[in-house]
Design a protein around this motif. Structure first.
Motif, PDB file in Angstrom:
ATOM      1  N   ARG A 555       0.855  -1.187   0.000  1.00 61.18           N
ATOM      2  CA  ARG A 555       0.000   0.000   0.000  1.00 61.18           C
ATOM      3  C   ARG A 555       0.889   1.235   0.000  1.00 61.18           C
ATOM      4  O   ARG A 555       1.948   1.244   0.638  1.00 61.18           O
ATOM      5  CB  ARG A 555      -0.906  -0.009   1.232  1.00 61.18           C
ATOM      6  CG  ARG A 555      -2.070   0.974   1.151  1.00 61.18           C
ATOM      7  CD  ARG A 555      -3.184   0.561   2.108  1.00 61.18           C
ATOM      8  NE  ARG A 555      -4.343   1.430   1.942  1.00 61.18           N
ATOM      9  CZ  ARG A 555      -4.625   2.456   2.747  1.00 61.18           C
ATOM     10  NH1 ARG A 555      -3.847   2.700   3.786  1.00 61.18           N
ATOM     11  NH2 ARG A 555      -5.679   3.201   2.528  1.00 61.18           N
ATOM     12  N   ALA A 569      -0.436   8.669  -7.748  1.00 58.89           N
ATOM     13  CA  ALA A 569      -1.501   7.847  -7.171  1.00 58.89           C
ATOM     14  C   ALA A 569      -2.221   7.054  -8.251  1.00 58.89           C
ATOM     15  O   ALA A 569      -2.503   5.854  -8.084  1.00 58.89           O
ATOM     16  CB  ALA A 569      -2.487   8.736  -6.417  1.00 58.89           C
ATOM     17  N   GLU A 570      -2.517   7.696  -9.376  1.00 55.95           N
ATOM     18  CA  GLU A 570      -3.208   6.997 -10.452  1.00 55.95           C
ATOM     19  C   GLU A 570      -2.346   5.872 -11.017  1.00 55.95           C
ATOM     20  O   GLU A 570      -2.841   4.773 -11.308  1.00 55.95           O
ATOM     21  CB  GLU A 570      -3.569   7.971 -11.574  1.00 55.95           C
ATOM     22  CG  GLU A 570      -4.355   7.306 -12.707  1.00 55.95           C
ATOM     23  CD  GLU A 570      -4.671   8.258 -13.838  1.00 55.95           C
ATOM     24  OE1 GLU A 570      -5.823   8.255 -14.311  1.00 55.95           O
ATOM     25  OE2 GLU A 570      -3.761   9.005 -14.265  1.00 55.95           O
ATOM     26  N   ALA A 573      -2.253   2.927  -8.444  1.00 52.20           N
ATOM     27  CA  ALA A 573      -3.564   2.264  -8.411  1.00 52.20           C
ATOM     28  C   ALA A 573      -3.786   1.460  -9.682  1.00 52.20           C
ATOM     29  O   ALA A 573      -4.379   0.370  -9.642  1.00 52.20           O
ATOM     30  CB  ALA A 573      -4.670   3.305  -8.227  1.00 52.20           C
ATOM     31  N   ASP A 578      -3.407  -0.408  -3.527  1.00 45.52           N
ATOM     32  CA  ASP A 578      -4.187   0.614  -2.840  1.00 45.52           C
ATOM     33  C   ASP A 578      -3.301   1.808  -2.507  1.00 45.52           C
ATOM     34  O   ASP A 578      -2.115   1.667  -2.185  1.00 45.52           O
ATOM     35  CB  ASP A 578      -4.796   0.056  -1.558  1.00 45.52           C
ATOM     36  CG  ASP A 578      -5.879  -0.981  -1.843  1.00 45.52           C
ATOM     37  OD1 ASP A 578      -6.457  -0.925  -2.945  1.00 45.52           O
ATOM     38  OD2 ASP A 578      -6.129  -1.834  -0.977  1.00 45.52           O
ATOM     39  N   VAL A 579      -3.912   2.990  -2.550  1.00 43.89           N
ATOM     40  CA  VAL A 579      -3.198   4.235  -2.321  1.00 43.89           C
ATOM     41  C   VAL A 579      -4.011   5.126  -1.399  1.00 43.89           C
ATOM     42  O   VAL A 579      -5.238   5.222  -1.538  1.00 43.89           O
ATOM     43  CB  VAL A 579      -2.947   4.995  -3.647  1.00 43.89           C
ATOM     44  CG1 VAL A 579      -2.136   6.263  -3.403  1.00 43.89           C
ATOM     45  CG2 VAL A 579      -2.247   4.103  -4.664  1.00 43.89           C
ATOM     46  N   ASN A 613     -11.623   6.528  -8.425  1.00 42.53           N
ATOM     47  CA  ASN A 613     -10.876   5.269  -8.390  1.00 42.53           C
ATOM     48  C   ASN A 613     -11.071   4.585  -7.040  1.00 42.53           C
ATOM     49  O   ASN A 613     -10.754   5.152  -5.989  1.00 42.53           O
ATOM     50  CB  ASN A 613      -9.386   5.531  -8.633  1.00 42.53           C
ATOM     51  CG  ASN A 613      -8.614   4.264  -8.964  1.00 42.53           C
ATOM     52  OD1 ASN A 613      -8.748   3.246  -8.283  1.00 42.53           O
ATOM     53  ND2 ASN A 613      -7.792   4.335  -9.993  1.00 42.53           N
ATOM     54  N   ASP A 614     -11.583   3.371  -7.056  1.00 44.03           N
ATOM     55  CA  ASP A 614     -11.872   2.657  -5.817  1.00 44.03           C
ATOM     56  C   ASP A 614     -10.611   2.297  -5.047  1.00 44.03           C
ATOM     57  O   ASP A 614     -10.677   2.037  -3.835  1.00 44.03           O
ATOM     58  CB  ASP A 614     -12.649   1.367  -6.124  1.00 44.03           C
ATOM     59  CG  ASP A 614     -14.047   1.656  -6.653  1.00 44.03           C
ATOM     60  OD1 ASP A 614     -14.557   2.767  -6.386  1.00 44.03           O
ATOM     61  OD2 ASP A 614     -14.612   0.781  -7.340  1.00 44.03           O
ATOM     62  N   ARG A 615      -9.460   2.252  -5.710  1.00 44.63           N
ATOM     63  CA  ARG A 615      -8.218   1.887  -5.021  1.00 44.63           C
ATOM     64  C   ARG A 615      -7.547   3.082  -4.354  1.00 44.63           C
ATOM     65  O   ARG A 615      -6.552   2.928  -3.662  1.00 44.63           O
ATOM     66  CB  ARG A 615      -7.239   1.233  -6.006  1.00 44.63           C
ATOM     67  CG  ARG A 615      -7.640  -0.197  -6.384  1.00 44.63           C
ATOM     68  CD  ARG A 615      -6.442  -0.965  -6.930  1.00 44.63           C
ATOM     69  NE  ARG A 615      -6.745  -2.382  -7.098  1.00 44.63           N
ATOM     70  CZ  ARG A 615      -6.589  -3.283  -6.144  1.00 44.63           C
ATOM     71  NH1 ARG A 615      -6.155  -2.902  -4.951  1.00 44.63           N
ATOM     72  NH2 ARG A 615      -6.858  -4.554  -6.383  1.00 44.63           N
ATOM     73  N   ILE A 616      -8.070   4.284  -4.591  1.00 45.72           N
ATOM     74  CA  ILE A 616      -7.451   5.485  -4.020  1.00 45.72           C
ATOM     75  C   ILE A 616      -8.384   6.090  -2.973  1.00 45.72           C
ATOM     76  O   ILE A 616      -9.513   6.464  -3.285  1.00 45.72           O
ATOM     77  CB  ILE A 616      -7.147   6.522  -5.119  1.00 45.72           C
ATOM     78  CG1 ILE A 616      -6.240   5.918  -6.190  1.00 45.72           C
ATOM     79  CG2 ILE A 616      -6.486   7.760  -4.504  1.00 45.72           C
ATOM     80  CD1 ILE A 616      -5.988   6.837  -7.374  1.00 45.72           C
ATOM     81  N   LYS A 617      -7.905   6.159  -1.742  1.00 44.85           N
ATOM     82  CA  LYS A 617      -8.658   6.835  -0.677  1.00 44.85           C
ATOM     83  C   LYS A 617      -8.088   8.228  -0.505  1.00 44.85           C
ATOM     84  O   LYS A 617      -6.903   8.402  -0.220  1.00 44.85           O
ATOM     85  CB  LYS A 617      -8.576   6.061   0.633  1.00 44.85           C
ATOM     86  CG  LYS A 617      -9.412   6.698   1.742  1.00 44.85           C
ATOM     87  CD  LYS A 617      -9.528   5.815   2.956  1.00 44.85           C
ATOM     88  CE  LYS A 617     -10.355   6.477   4.063  1.00 44.85           C
ATOM     89  NZ  LYS A 617     -11.690   6.894   3.613  1.00 44.85           N
TER      90      LYS A 617
END
Length: 965
Positions: A555, A569-570, A573, A578-579, A613-617
């Motif tokens: 992560r 981040a993109e 991901a 996850d980011v 993007n679901d992997r980036i919070k």
């Protein structure tokens, strides 16, 4: 360099690579890059991993190769290429030199089979096809059958997911450099020649010695792209600083020498580049800023004819060094025909807008000098920046290294040393009595077995020697061999195939230290025995240890939600990880000031993609409070709008941006007719009219004692604004110290001159002054002249957010450079240290913390994206590893708890952050996958508590005592 770097990144990420090399051997074209580096190093550390991946089966290298056709679409290409294998298989070559000895053809003092390049770590044998008679004598005498004079040309088909074009730039020919006397006199050489002579020794007097044997005392260094005709060659990132570096090294070596550098402007804008200029100047180098330069041979030397201030002058020199630029790749036309990618107006490959590596043809990428004029940092960055952009086309990972051989557990056994003396397929036996040496060795105390073997560096001999190790029953091994550095991994693998840990192996360089160093066979035997005795004593004290590993959290934390942070981040991901993206503002996108409409639209789209993007919070109005741990295991506390959040990350990317310098003086802030370049660009974009003549002042707040660096973006921004103003009818005068343009920006500079923009140079200690009047502004120059202006535009630089950077540096341990930006492994200062970190592919050298964008250094929009994708690519090759071994496997440092007093000296000196103090036990601990086994901790430890697994203090003393017997 970019092609191999990209192949390395892909292999490390688990993808097989087919590499097409148009050269005859691995470094024939790649060594070209050395001439472009502002230093003289062989950078062996950058080569080793590529050979490792080739040996493991991930990388397939094809020589004399050419891409013939491409069919299909991205993700499912079918390619066809031709290749012709090397006449000499250098992976099977034992460097016995028999082929050279028997070759009957002599050309200019050499044979038709030659050794290139002349670098100390590997000799590559190449057949001179022009003069080779195909007599076959070399093939007959080769003991390993690695020579095949008749190598057929083959056509090969392969299914690939993506295509990466990395064809090299072209050097300007002597005809291109005719006005500089290239090729007309031994007193006129290229910097590439000097760099080549410096590979083994770094820079010494022999590097510049004339054919007559004389060492020159007067030198002229000419940056040729500054004075060539348009389109002949382009200046890359490094040329100005290369000239300054070369001149400074000459003065350092020969303080009495007269050294001049001829250039139009000093265009060094990288980290430390301006400092290198100051260093050279302080050493006594004369920098001549000329309008034109020509070089002609004169007697045994040369004369430099130049114009300065419109006046013709000349200087004589005993040696002229030409620092040459780059031309577009000659292979571009063929690449276009086969792949469909288009060249730009200068002949380089055109990339898709805002992409760092992808062309306008989906699935076809381009890295390195093929897509434009490049220097060393950009070339290295593109190799890793490829990864986040190419990953969508590659599908499932298809490469995983084979597990290592099963090793015997020899713990508790009495040391029983086996010595295996390599005969190098009989070539060593011709020079010395190996059987007599074996008898001497067998009589040594602690040696239980001794044997002369055929070899242990080709697959058959490695297997045979490993079987002999097993059969002998020994539990320690000494291999008396050749070239341990080059063939180290082969020797370690031989020991492992024999069932023993490589920690139980010691090597003796029999060829280089004995056979090639002496002529007397008896002295050879005596010296060889002493070296083997020493190695055997060290082996007796060797011990077996398991491979240390540590967990790695898959992560990433990205700090900063501007352009660099968003792109990083993109990219991560997109690689399936996850980011957490943290930004202190209430919105993403950073500061849009100074961006054009296309750039603003790109950033807006990037923000949208990241937020969806679901992997980036995303954490807005948030910042890191504290961090504990190390690469792979950072426990970070975040201060968010909803309170504190604790999370664990494997890597951290710092993309916090930078600010614009706020001018002091020049009437700025007191008169709205005095503006910055950004402010005037916004007015022009809004359609506002700038009244009257415009005077621009460059280097406001940059390249001064307080900020001795170039901000890189100012000159190009000034040229664009000047062209727009000229289109609208304004008279524009640019007051400058140096116009820092290179590559495509040089065309922008010439375009401004053609458009009628006037350029006036001023000295660094004679800045213009601005006075306000009712009718307008007056700009006074140092010579007393006054320019009337309706507006004055200040080219202000980029400044780091020092307070914020210092806080993040303390939190995550990534040091700042002297200017307040984050340090980097890709362009550091001094350059002697930069090269060691630049090319060594050790992604954890900065403890898993990477800087990107303006937090790293001043740079334009596209280069911000490049550094972000490079950071993402480096992170991606790490994040997929749940368990991480050390970079050198079992070879790491250790700590003797009974001797350690927890003083922390080893923690302070470790360059990789691989050490920490156990606060409970008050002793040092090693973080294994960060340790590069460099030994710095051993040197610093006052108690002999730190040691290297493969070279303890006891081993050192035993080895020395044995030599002195």
């Amino acid at each position: 360099m970019a092609g191999y770097r990209a192949a390395y990144a892909l292999c490390k990420d688990g993808h097989k690579v087919v590499l097409l090399n148009r050269g005859r051997y691995v470094d024939e074209i790649k060594y070209q890059a050395l001439a472009q580096l502002p230093l003289d190093f062989c950078w062996i550390c950058g080569h080793m991993p590529q050979r490792l991946f080739k040996a493991l089966g991930c990388l397939t290298d094809n020589y004399n190769a050419e891409l013939l056709s491409v069919e299909g679409d991205a993700g499912g290409f079918k390619v066809k290429f031709k290749k012709k294998d090397q006449y000499v298989n250098n992976f099977a070559c034992i460097e016995c030199n028999k082929c050279v000895d028997v070759c009957p053809v002599e050309v200019d003092g050499r044979k038709a089979i030659v050794v290139v390049p002349e670098a100390g770590w590997e000799n590559i044998y190449v057949v001179d096809e022009e003069h080779c008679t195909k007599c076959g004598q070399c093939e007959e005498v080769c003991p390993t059958a690695c020579i095949k004079i008749e190598r057929p040309e083959e056509t090969v088909e392969a299914d690939v997911g993506a295509i990466v074009v990395a064809c090299e730039y072209e050097d300007p020919a002597d005809e291109d450099l005719a006005s500089f006397g290239a090729g007309r006199s031994p007193a006129i050489v290229r910097n590439a020649d000097v760099a080549g002579r410096s590979l083994l020794t770094n820079f010494v007097k022999d590097s510049v010695r004339l054919p007559s044997g004389k060492v020159p005392t007067t030198f002229a260094v000419v940056v040729t792209p500054h004075f060539s005709k348009p389109g002949v060659e382009y200046e890359n990132y490094n040329l100005s600083v290369t000239a300054a570096y070369r001149a400074a090294k000459i003065k350092e070596l020969m303080p009495e020498a007269d050294v001049s550098v001829f250039l139009s402007d000093y265009r060094g804008f990288g980290k430390g580049h301006y400092r290198q200029y100051l260093k050279a100047r302080e050493a006594g180098v004369d920098f001549v800023r000329a309008e034109s330069v020509e070089v002609e041979p004169k007697g045994k030397g040369a004369v430099v004819k130049y114009k300065r201030g419109g006046k013709g002058e000349k200087r004589e020199a005993e040696l002229v060094i030409l620092v040459t630029g780059q031309k577009a790749p000659a292979t571009m036309e063929k690449i276009t025909a086969v792949t469909g990618v288009e060249p730009d107006g200068r002949g380089f490959c055109r990339l898709r807008a805002f992409s760092s590596t992808e062309t306008e043809v989906p699935g076809v990428f381009c890295v390195g000098e093929c897509s434009g004029v490049k220097g060393n940092p950009e070339t290295v960055w593109e190799g890793c920046a490829l990864l986040p952009e190419v990953s969508e086309y590659l599908g499932e990972k298809n490469f995983k290294p084979a597990p290592p051989p099963e090793l015997r557990n020899v713990s508790g056994e009495v040391a029983n040393v086996g010595v295996f003396i390599c005969s190098c397929h009989g070539t060593f036996s011709e020079r010395m009595d190996l059987e007599g040496l074996r008898e001497d060795v067998a009589a040594l105390a602690g040696v239980g077995y001794a044997e002369v073997v055929e070899g242990c560096c080709t697959p058959p001999t490695m297997k045979a020697t490993a079987e002999r190790i097993k059969a002998s029953g020994v539990n320690r091994v000494v291999l008396a061999v050749c070239t341990p550095l080059q063939k180290l991994l082969k020797y370690r693998k031989t020991a492992m195939m024999g069932g023993l840990s490589p920690l139980l192996l010691r090597l003796v360089s029999l060829r280089e230290d004995v056979i090639d160093a002496h002529d007397d066979p008896e002295k050879m035997r005596t010296k060889a025995l002493a070296l083997i005795r020493s190695a055997a004593e060290a082996a007796k004290h060797a011990f077996q240890e398991p491979l240390p590993t540590d967990s790695f959290t898959s992560r990433a934390l990205v700090v900063g939600g501007g352009l660099a942070g968003l792109a990083a981040a993109e990219g991560i991901a997109g690689g399936g990880f996850d980011v957490a993206l943290v930004d202190r503002n209430d919105h993403l996108g950073g500061n849009p000031a100074g961006l054009d409409d296309e750039q603003r639209a790109y950033v807006a789209g990037l923000v949208k993609r990241v937020e969806e993007n679901d992997r980036i919070k995303v954490y807005k109005n948030a910042s890191p409070l504290s961090a504990k741990g190390y690469a792979g295991n950072y426990d970070v506390k975040l201060e968010t709008a909803d309170g504190e959040v604790a999370e664990r990350f494997g890597v951290v990317i710092l993309a916090t941006g930078a600010g614009e310098y706020k001018p002091e003086g020049f009437g700025y802030g007191d008169d709205d007719r005095v503006m910055t370049q950004r402010e005037v660009a916004e007015k022009l974009a809004a359609g506002e009219k700038i009244k009257g003549d415009v005077v621009m002042i460059q280097c406001v707040g940059s390249r001064i004692p307080e900020r001795p660096y170039c901000s890189r973006v100012c000159c190009a921004q000034a040229l664009r604004n000047a062209l727009t103003l000229r289109e609208r009818g304004a008279e524009v005068t640019v007051l400058y110290r140096d116009m820092v343009t290179y590559g495509a920006e040089e065309d922008l500079y010439r375009g401004a001159q053609k458009a009628g923009v006037r350029f006036r140079r001023f000295d660094e200690d004679a800045y213009p002054t601005v006075e306000a009047g009712k009718k307008g502004l007056s700009v006074k120059l140092a010579d007393g002249e006054t320019l009337a202006a309706g507006a004055v535009v200040l080219s202000v630089g980029v400044v780091p957010e020092r307070e914020n950077n210092e806080a993040l540096s303390a939190t995550f341990g990534l040091r700042l450079d002297a200017d307040g930006f984050f340090d980097s492994d890709a362009n550091a200062y001094p350059f002697e240290e930069a090269i060691k970190r630049l090319t060594k592919p050790f992604e954890l050298a900065t403890n898993g913390v990477y800087a990107a964008g303006l937090a790293h250094s001043p740079r334009p929009f596209e280069d911000v994206l490049l550094t972000a994708r490079d950071a993402a690519g480096r992170a991606m090759v790490m994040l997929g590893k749940k368990k991480m071994p050390p970079p050198n496997a079992v070879f790491v440092a250790g700590v003797k708890d009974s001797l350690c007093m927890g003083c922390g000296l080893c923690v302070d000196v470790c360059p990789y952050g691989a050490r920490v103090i156990d606060v409970q036990k008050k002793v040092a601990r090693v973080r294994p996958f960060l340790c590069d086994s460099c030994g710095t901790c051993v040197a610093a430890c006052p108690n002999d508590a730190s040691f290297l697994r493969d070279f303890t203090g006891i081993q050192s003393i035993a080895a020395l005592d044995a030599v002195l017997e």
